[in-house]
Scaffold this motif. Structure first.
Motif, PDB file in Angstrom:
ATOM      1  N   PRO A  24       0.830  -1.212   0.000  1.00 37.27           N
ATOM      2  CA  PRO A  24       0.000   0.000   0.000  1.00 37.27           C
ATOM      3  C   PRO A  24       0.864   1.262   0.000  1.00 37.27           C
ATOM      4  CG  PRO A  24      -0.724  -1.543   1.696  1.00 37.27           C
ATOM      5  CD  PRO A  24       0.581  -2.061   1.153  1.00 37.27           C
ATOM      6  N   GLY A  25       0.373   2.303  -0.654  1.00 38.69           N
ATOM      7  CA  GLY A  25       1.064   3.588  -0.665  1.00 38.69           C
ATOM      8  C   GLY A  25       2.167   3.713  -1.697  1.00 38.69           C
ATOM      9  N   THR A  26       2.433   2.666  -2.458  1.00 39.89           N
ATOM     10  CA  THR A  26       3.490   2.720  -3.471  1.00 39.89           C
ATOM     11  C   THR A  26       2.946   3.319  -4.764  1.00 39.89           C
ATOM     12  OG1 THR A  26       2.973   0.485  -4.246  1.00 39.89           O
ATOM     13  CG2 THR A  26       4.658   0.698  -2.511  1.00 39.89           C
ATOM     14  N   LEU A  27       3.846   3.718  -5.627  1.00 37.09           N
ATOM     15  CA  LEU A  27       3.453   4.229  -6.933  1.00 37.09           C
ATOM     16  C   LEU A  27       2.661   3.166  -7.699  1.00 37.09           C
ATOM     17  CD1 LEU A  27       3.511   6.383  -9.155  1.00 37.09           C
ATOM     18  CD2 LEU A  27       5.762   5.490  -9.820  1.00 37.09           C
ATOM     19  N   LEU A  28       3.106   1.923  -7.633  1.00 34.16           N
ATOM     20  CA  LEU A  28       2.417   0.849  -8.345  1.00 34.16           C
ATOM     21  C   LEU A  28       0.977   0.699  -7.864  1.00 34.16           C
ATOM     22  CD1 LEU A  28       2.576  -1.366 -10.480  1.00 34.16           C
ATOM     23  CD2 LEU A  28       3.473  -2.902  -8.709  1.00 34.16           C
ATOM     24  N   ALA A  29       0.772   0.750  -6.561  1.00 39.64           N
ATOM     25  CA  ALA A  29      -0.593   0.649  -6.017  1.00 39.64           C
ATOM     26  C   ALA A  29      -1.435   1.834  -6.470  1.00 39.64           C
ATOM     27  CB  ALA A  29      -0.558   0.571  -4.498  1.00 39.64           C
ATOM     28  N   LYS A  30      -0.843   3.019  -6.460  1.00 36.39           N
ATOM     29  CA  LYS A  30      -1.563   4.216  -6.881  1.00 36.39           C
ATOM     30  C   LYS A  30      -1.956   4.118  -8.349  1.00 36.39           C
ATOM     31  CE  LYS A  30      -0.933   9.159  -7.570  1.00 36.39           C
ATOM     32  NZ  LYS A  30       0.016  10.252  -7.556  1.00 36.39           N
ATOM     33  N   VAL A  31      -1.010   3.729  -9.194  1.00 34.88           N
ATOM     34  CA  VAL A  31      -1.270   3.638 -10.628  1.00 34.88           C
ATOM     35  C   VAL A  31      -2.332   2.593 -10.928  1.00 34.88           C
ATOM     36  CG1 VAL A  31      -0.237   2.838 -12.801  1.00 34.88           C
ATOM     37  CG2 VAL A  31       0.942   4.548 -11.421  1.00 34.88           C
ATOM     38  N   MET A  32      -2.239   1.425 -10.297  1.00 34.30           N
ATOM     39  CA  MET A  32      -3.167   0.338 -10.606  1.00 34.30           C
ATOM     40  C   MET A  32      -4.523   0.499  -9.929  1.00 34.30           C
ATOM     41  SD  MET A  32      -0.867  -3.056 -11.044  1.00 34.30           S
ATOM     42  CE  MET A  32      -2.114  -3.768 -12.146  1.00 34.30           C
ATOM     43  N   GLY A  33      -4.570   1.273  -8.837  1.00 36.80           N
ATOM     44  CA  GLY A  33      -5.830   1.473  -8.142  1.00 36.80           C
ATOM     45  C   GLY A  33      -6.265   0.280  -7.311  1.00 36.80           C
ATOM     46  N   THR A  34      -5.327  -0.598  -6.988  1.00 40.65           N
ATOM     47  CA  THR A  34      -5.616  -1.792  -6.194  1.00 40.65           C
ATOM     48  C   THR A  34      -4.333  -2.313  -5.566  1.00 40.65           C
ATOM     49  OG1 THR A  34      -6.548  -4.038  -6.214  1.00 40.65           O
ATOM     50  CG2 THR A  34      -5.367  -3.340  -8.190  1.00 40.65           C
ATOM     51  N   ASN A  35      -4.459  -3.042  -4.466  1.00 43.40           N
ATOM     52  CA  ASN A  35      -3.308  -3.715  -3.843  1.00 43.40           C
ATOM     53  C   ASN A  35      -3.279  -5.203  -4.163  1.00 43.40           C
ATOM     54  OD1 ASN A  35      -2.395  -1.351  -2.627  1.00 43.40           O
ATOM     55  ND2 ASN A  35      -3.643  -1.687  -0.810  1.00 43.40           N
ATOM     56  N   ARG A  36      -4.298  -5.708  -4.899  1.00 45.39           N
ATOM     57  CA  ARG A  36      -4.364  -7.129  -5.260  1.00 45.39           C
ATOM     58  C   ARG A  36      -4.789  -7.296  -6.717  1.00 45.39           C
ATOM     59  NH1 ARG A  36      -2.185 -11.533  -2.883  1.00 45.39           N
ATOM     60  NH2 ARG A  36      -3.960 -12.886  -3.176  1.00 45.39           N
ATOM     61  N   PRO A  37      -3.956  -6.868  -7.674  1.00 45.47           N
ATOM     62  CA  PRO A  37      -4.329  -7.052  -9.075  1.00 45.47           C
ATOM     63  C   PRO A  37      -4.189  -8.512  -9.502  1.00 45.47           C
ATOM     64  CG  PRO A  37      -2.108  -6.227  -8.962  1.00 45.47           C
ATOM     65  CD  PRO A  37      -2.639  -6.241  -7.545  1.00 45.47           C
ATOM     66  N   ALA A  88      -4.835  -6.281 -20.414  1.00 41.21           N
ATOM     67  CA  ALA A  88      -5.154  -4.849 -20.325  1.00 41.21           C
ATOM     68  C   ALA A  88      -6.445  -4.480 -21.052  1.00 41.21           C
ATOM     69  CB  ALA A  88      -3.993  -4.006 -20.862  1.00 41.21           C
ATOM     70  N   GLY A  89      -6.765  -5.166 -22.124  1.00 39.94           N
ATOM     71  CA  GLY A  89      -7.971  -4.864 -22.872  1.00 39.94           C
ATOM     72  C   GLY A  89      -9.248  -5.102 -22.085  1.00 39.94           C
ATOM     73  N   ALA A  90      -9.202  -6.015 -21.117  1.00 39.87           N
ATOM     74  CA  ALA A  90     -10.391  -6.356 -20.329  1.00 39.87           C
ATOM     75  C   ALA A  90     -10.246  -6.017 -18.847  1.00 39.87           C
ATOM     76  CB  ALA A  90     -10.682  -7.852 -20.479  1.00 39.87           C
ATOM     77  N   ASP A  91      -9.038  -5.639 -18.419  1.00 45.47           N
ATOM     78  CA  ASP A  91      -8.769  -5.404 -16.997  1.00 45.47           C
ATOM     79  C   ASP A  91      -8.279  -3.968 -16.805  1.00 45.47           C
ATOM     80  OD1 ASP A  91      -7.777  -5.238 -14.405  1.00 45.47           O
ATOM     81  OD2 ASP A  91      -6.654  -7.117 -14.525  1.00 45.47           O
ATOM     82  N   PRO A  92      -9.138  -3.104 -16.268  1.00 44.20           N
ATOM     83  CA  PRO A  92      -8.754  -1.695 -16.102  1.00 44.20           C
ATOM     84  C   PRO A  92      -7.493  -1.486 -15.266  1.00 44.20           C
ATOM     85  CG  PRO A  92     -11.112  -1.979 -15.729  1.00 44.20           C
ATOM     86  CD  PRO A  92     -10.519  -3.354 -15.844  1.00 44.20           C
ATOM     87  N   ALA A  93      -7.247  -2.316 -14.251  1.00 40.14           N
ATOM     88  CA  ALA A  93      -6.054  -2.134 -13.418  1.00 40.14           C
ATOM     89  C   ALA A  93      -4.788  -2.318 -14.241  1.00 40.14           C
ATOM     90  CB  ALA A  93      -6.078  -3.104 -12.234  1.00 40.14           C
ATOM     91  N   ASN A  94      -4.734  -3.349 -15.075  1.00 38.20           N
ATOM     92  CA  ASN A  94      -3.557  -3.561 -15.913  1.00 38.20           C
ATOM     93  C   ASN A  94      -3.468  -2.511 -17.010  1.00 38.20           C
ATOM     94  OD1 ASN A  94      -1.819  -5.929 -15.166  1.00 38.20           O
ATOM     95  ND2 ASN A  94      -3.831  -6.857 -15.010  1.00 38.20           N
ATOM     96  N   GLN A  95      -4.579  -2.054 -17.540  1.00 39.31           N
ATOM     97  CA  GLN A  95      -4.570  -0.992 -18.541  1.00 39.31           C
ATOM     98  C   GLN A  95      -3.998   0.295 -17.967  1.00 39.31           C
ATOM     99  OE1 GLN A  95      -5.195  -0.975 -21.897  1.00 39.31           O
ATOM    100  NE2 GLN A  95      -4.395   1.117 -21.750  1.00 39.31           N
ATOM    101  N   ARG A  96      -4.262   0.551 -16.686  1.00 39.75           N
ATOM    102  CA  ARG A  96      -3.755   1.783 -16.055  1.00 39.75           C
ATOM    103  C   ARG A  96      -2.223   1.838 -16.044  1.00 39.75           C
ATOM    104  NH1 ARG A  96      -8.736   1.506 -13.058  1.00 39.75           N
ATOM    105  NH2 ARG A  96      -7.878   0.145 -11.466  1.00 39.75           N
ATOM    106  N   LEU A  97      -1.538   0.697 -16.063  1.00 41.19           N
ATOM    107  CA  LEU A  97      -0.071   0.714 -16.167  1.00 41.19           C
ATOM    108  C   LEU A  97       0.359   1.398 -17.464  1.00 41.19           C
ATOM    109  CD1 LEU A  97       0.826  -2.858 -14.910  1.00 41.19           C
ATOM    110  CD2 LEU A  97       1.472  -0.713 -13.829  1.00 41.19           C
ATOM    111  N   PHE A  98      -0.291   1.053 -18.552  1.00 41.07           N
ATOM    112  CA  PHE A  98       0.042   1.655 -19.845  1.00 41.07           C
ATOM    113  C   PHE A  98      -0.373   3.118 -19.895  1.00 41.07           C
ATOM    114  CE2 PHE A  98      -0.308  -2.898 -20.683  1.00 41.07           C
ATOM    115  CZ  PHE A  98       0.939  -3.128 -21.235  1.00 41.07           C
TER     116      PHE A  98
END
Length: 106
Positions: A24-37, A88-98
């Motif tokens: 929690p609190g990391t850039l990755l968590a912020k970007v993905m919008g979840t702690n359990r992608p 990424a096409g179907a999963d918003p959390a993974n799309q947010r990385l791009f």
């Protein structure tokens, strides 16, 4: 440490889907919008020693490192071991990385 391969590299549909825990609190968590992608993996190697100024920010349940960031970011760096392009096409959390990468390039 011996762990089972995360998927079958090089095989069509050889990916293994698993949840990854992000600190929690990391850039990755912020970007993905979840702690359990949900991550799709098909790798047979993983990080065993960190490069300087890197910190682990995500792991699979078996302990394998799945995400890294710079300790004191003088720039923008996220590294993931899984393949966000697979879902990424179907999963918003993974799309947010791009989306985040493209936004940082502007």
């Amino acid at each position: 440490m011996h762990v089972e391969p995360h998927g079958r590299p090089g095989e069509p549909h050889g990916g293994r889907t698993q949840e990854v825990t992000i600190e929690p609190g990391t850039l990755l968590a912020k970007v993905m919008g979840t702690n359990r992608p949900v991550a799709t993996c098909h790798h047979h190697q993983s990080v065993s020693e960190l490069g300087s100024d890197l910190r682990v920010v995500a792991r699979a349940d078996d302990g394998i490192i799945e995400g890294l960031e710079l300790i004191d970011a003088g720039g923008w760096l996220l590294a993931v071991q899984w393949h966000p392009e697979d879902t990424a096409g179907a999963d918003p959390a993974n799309q947010r990385l791009f989306d985040a990468l493209v936004a940082e390039c502007h």
